[in-house]
Scaffold this active site. Structure first.
Site, PDB file in Angstrom:
ATOM      1  N   ALA A   1       0.733  -1.349  -0.106  1.00 12.09           N
ATOM      2  CA  ALA A   1      -0.185  -0.006  -0.085  1.00 12.09           C
ATOM      3  C   ALA A   1       0.751   1.185   0.106  1.00 12.09           C
ATOM      4  CB  ALA A   1      -0.902   0.208   1.147  1.00 12.09           C
TER       5      ALA A   1
ATOM      6  N   PRO B   1       3.424   4.296  -0.971  1.00 10.24           N
ATOM      7  CA  PRO B   1       2.840   5.554  -0.069  1.00 10.24           C
ATOM      8  C   PRO B   1       1.560   5.786   0.210  1.00 10.24           C
ATOM      9  CG  PRO B   1       3.608   6.429  -2.188  1.00 10.24           C
ATOM     10  CD  PRO B   1       3.761   4.972  -2.428  1.00 10.24           C
TER      11      PRO B   1
ATOM     12  N   LYS C   1      -3.293   4.621  -3.700  1.00  4.93           N
ATOM     13  CA  LYS C   1      -4.254   3.582  -4.220  1.00  4.93           C
ATOM     14  C   LYS C   1      -5.014   3.527  -2.802  1.00  4.93           C
ATOM     15  CE  LYS C   1      -2.010   2.012  -8.135  1.00  4.93           C
ATOM     16  NZ  LYS C   1      -0.460   2.375  -7.901  1.00  4.93           N
TER      17      LYS C   1
ATOM     18  N   ARG D   1       8.385   2.528   5.084  1.00  2.25           N
ATOM     19  CA  ARG D   1       7.186   3.292   4.204  1.00  2.25           C
ATOM     20  C   ARG D   1       5.893   3.150   4.626  1.00  2.25           C
ATOM     21  NH1 ARG D   1       8.592   3.657  -1.347  1.00  2.25           N
ATOM     22  NH2 ARG D   1       6.531   2.546  -1.884  1.00  2.25           N
TER      23      ARG D   1
ATOM     24  N   CYS E   1       3.561  -1.004 -12.545  1.00  2.00           N
ATOM     25  CA  CYS E   1       3.759   0.070 -13.279  1.00  2.00           C
ATOM     26  C   CYS E   1       5.042  -0.228 -13.960  1.00  2.00           C
ATOM     27  CB  CYS E   1       3.984   1.383 -12.414  1.00  2.00           C
ATOM     28  SG  CYS E   1       5.410   1.389 -11.278  1.00  2.00           S
TER      29      CYS E   1
HETATM   30  N1  SAM Z   1       0.108   1.003  -3.959  1.00  2.24           N
HETATM   31  C1  SAM Z   1       1.044   2.016  -3.626  1.00  2.24           C
HETATM   32  C2  SAM Z   1       0.567   3.307  -3.832  1.00  2.24           C
HETATM   33  O1  SAM Z   1      -0.356   3.644  -4.742  1.00  2.24           O
HETATM   34  O2  SAM Z   1       0.988   4.248  -3.387  1.00  2.24           O
HETATM   35  C3  SAM Z   1       2.461   1.411  -4.364  1.00  2.24           C
HETATM   36  C4  SAM Z   1       2.927   0.306  -4.064  1.00  2.24           C
HETATM   37  S1  SAM Z   1       4.573   0.028  -4.672  1.00  2.24           S
HETATM   38  C5  SAM Z   1       4.293  -0.255  -6.391  1.00  2.24           C
HETATM   39  C6  SAM Z   1       4.693  -1.532  -4.172  1.00  2.24           C
HETATM   40  C7  SAM Z   1       5.067  -1.574  -2.584  1.00  2.24           C
HETATM   41  O3  SAM Z   1       5.205  -2.941  -2.227  1.00  2.24           O
HETATM   42  C8  SAM Z   1       6.322  -0.871  -2.062  1.00  2.24           C
HETATM   43  O4  SAM Z   1       5.767   0.112  -1.095  1.00  2.24           O
HETATM   44  C9  SAM Z   1       7.078  -1.909  -1.688  1.00  2.24           C
HETATM   45  O5  SAM Z   1       7.859  -1.639  -0.339  1.00  2.24           O
HETATM   46  C10 SAM Z   1       6.169  -3.062  -1.303  1.00  2.24           C
HETATM   47  N2  SAM Z   1       6.740  -4.476  -1.079  1.00  2.24           N
HETATM   48  C11 SAM Z   1       7.931  -4.847  -1.743  1.00  2.24           C
HETATM   49  N3  SAM Z   1       8.458  -6.095  -1.518  1.00  2.24           N
HETATM   50  C12 SAM Z   1       7.582  -6.582  -0.958  1.00  2.24           C
HETATM   51  C13 SAM Z   1       6.898  -7.786  -0.528  1.00  2.24           C
HETATM   52  N4  SAM Z   1       7.521  -9.058  -0.504  1.00  2.24           N
HETATM   53  N5  SAM Z   1       5.758  -8.012   0.020  1.00  2.24           N
HETATM   54  C14 SAM Z   1       4.871  -6.983   0.191  1.00  2.24           C
HETATM   55  N6  SAM Z   1       5.209  -5.771  -0.382  1.00  2.24           N
HETATM   56  C15 SAM Z   1       6.539  -5.865  -0.830  1.00  2.24           C
END
Ligand code: SAM
Length: 454
Positions: A110, A112, A115, A138, A231
């Site tokens: 989720a 920052p 969404k 984060r 993305c």
């Molecule tokens: N949905 C967010 C938004 O709209 O602001 C953006 C999310 S970003 C694309 C993906 C997120 O997944 C990051 O914050 C990252 O830290 C987290 N992430 C990374 N590895 C992960 C894991 N193994 N399990 C869950 N989340 C993870």
């Protein structure tokens, strides 16, 4: 910095007209914002917008900026959670989930929080959003952003997909998996995305996304909907992941996204298993956004969400007398709510029952309202972002006046409407935070980390 050659070659191979047709250098860099419908309607925002905007078409509340150099994060409306700065194509996936008030929703990745803010707005204060972020730093940013948006019915977690799936078996009506990805959709705006890119990154992100989906599938109730988004444009991470997941999980079916923007998914050699690519959606720069991929899936069958054990129900209590006095004076409509006491004070729980299975790392449930310090109630910023417009004492500013800029810089101001004591501070009727009036001066309580630097 030029885009990686392997990326360009793949675009030339997969896209009609090649890379140039979808990423023409004449296309502007897209910036946007999504209106927080907990604050006002998109129509109202369009009428009062302080900068030139146009609807992006990817989500009813999202607008594309028509001026390149506006400082979106400094405006009082941003501080008051009237909008979230969100690149237009990033506003598309949450909207596909079709969240309704009353739903139990999980946003697995989720931070920052763009969404999550959209999902909370769709709930309109009814139902519950579990917003999770695995990275601790984060997760705190996520908490702060949901606070700014005035969300009252979110549970913020900092845990793994496995812990959540174990705790919430067949519980959620809707799940969003906005997976960590190789970020090809960021190439045009962030040099760092180009610099860190490699085929190994693509492969490791594809593996992570698959693992996340594989794990979290168990947390969705039969009949529930899951949206998967990235993305990036690599078929390994996008179509390949969806194909792999559907092969392994025949209890899921791919749904049509029901939207017409962008283009369909790619038939590609990377796709394992058969995927109906016409049901997938991709947005490229030529479509008016920097880039997103999305797939909508449903768990077959129809079943109510499986109830969780009563011992995991978060039970609120009445506030202690000293805190009640504060609420009776400034927020009388809240005083009879259910409050949970945590290490950092009291939380006002939402009306919907909140369950927290043992062992999950909770950052926040409901609204942080404040704490008692030596018998005095010291309110929390979140109380005002969530309920400041019903506070009985308020300093009403115009977003254009100098006192508003001074408040956001953390300065003391002359109070013109508020009485002595704690007060909400509003800009054009939207609450930015609070202060404390004494002898005609408003002492600033706007959190230091959020202030506009001079
Ligand atoms: N949905 C967010 C938004 O709209 O602001 C953006 C999310 S970003 C694309 C993906 C997120 O997944 C990051 O914050 C990252 O830290 C987290 N992430 C990374 N590895 C992960 C894991 N193994 N399990 C869950 N989340 C993870």
């Amino acid at each position: 910095m030029p885009v990686p050659e392997s990326f360009r070659e793949r675009c030339d191979r997969l896209l009609p007209g090649g890379y140039q047709a979808f990423f023409s250098q004449n296309l502007p860099l897209y910036r946007g914002l999504t209106v927080n419908t907990l604050r006002c309607t998109p129509e109202h925002f369009a009428a009062i917008a302080p900068f030139a905007v146009e609807p992006s078409g990817f989500c009813p509340a999202n607008f594309r900026l028509k001026e390149p150099n506006v400082k979106l994060g400094h405006h009082p409306y941003h501080h008051a959670g009237v909008y979230y700065v969100q690149e237009p194509s990033a506003s598309a996936p949450a909207n596909l989930l079709g969240v309704q008030p009353g739903d139990k929703v999980l946003d697995l990745c989720a931070a920052p929080g763009g969404k999550s803010a959209q999902l909370a707005a769709a709930l309109a204060g009814s139902g519950v959003l579990y917003a999770n972020e695995v990275m601790p730093d984060r997760a705190h940013v996520l908490c702060s952003n949901l606070e700014r948006m005035g969300v009252t019915n979110a549970v913020v977690l900092n845990d793994t997909a496995k812990a959540i799936a174990d705790g919430f078996c067949e519980y959620f009506d809707k799940i969003l998996v906005d997976a960590p990805c190789s970020g090809e959709g960021m190439f045009r705006k962030e040099q760092a995305a180009v610099a860190q890119y490699s085929q190994r990154l693509v492969e490791s992100c594809a593996a992570t996304a698959r693992q996340l989906l594989d794990t979290i599938a168990a947390a969705l109730r039969p009949g529930g909907v899951l949206v998967f988004s990235t993305c990036t444009f690599s078929p390994e991470e996008d179509e390949g992941t969806v194909g792999w997941f559907l092969d392994r999980h025949p209890e899921f079916e791919l749904l049509d996204t029901g939207v017409l923007f962008g283009t369909t998914g790619h038939e590609s050699c990377c796709v394992e298993g058969k995927v109906e690519t016409e049901k997938l959606r991709r947005i490229y720069p030529v479509h008016g956004g920097e880039g997103h991929f999305m797939a909508k899936m449903r768990k077959r069958g129809q079943q109510e969400s499986v109830p969780l054990a009563q011992k995991f129900l978060l039970k609120g209590e009445k506030l202690p007398k000293d805190a009640q006095a504060f609420f009776n004076q400034l927020f009388p409509s809240l005083v009879h709510g259910a409050f949970l006491e945590g290490r950092q004070g009291f939380y006002l729980l939402p009306q919907q029952e909140i369950y927290l299975p043992r062992g999950l790392h909770l950052l926040r449930a409901g609204v942080a309202v404040g704490q008692l310090q030596k018998g005095r109630f010291e309110p929390h910023h979140h109380l005002f972002t969530a309920y400041g417009t019903v506070c009985a004492n308020a300093e009403k500013l115009s977003a254009q006046e100098e006192r508003c800029s001074a408040y956001l810089r953390g300065e003391e101001l002359a109070a013109q409407n508020a009485q002595n004591g704690f007060c909400a501070v509003l800009a054009d009727g939207f609450c930015m935070g609070f202060g404390k009036v004494s002898g005609g001066r408003l002492k600033n309580r706007y959190p230091k980390g959020l202030r506009n630097l001079k």
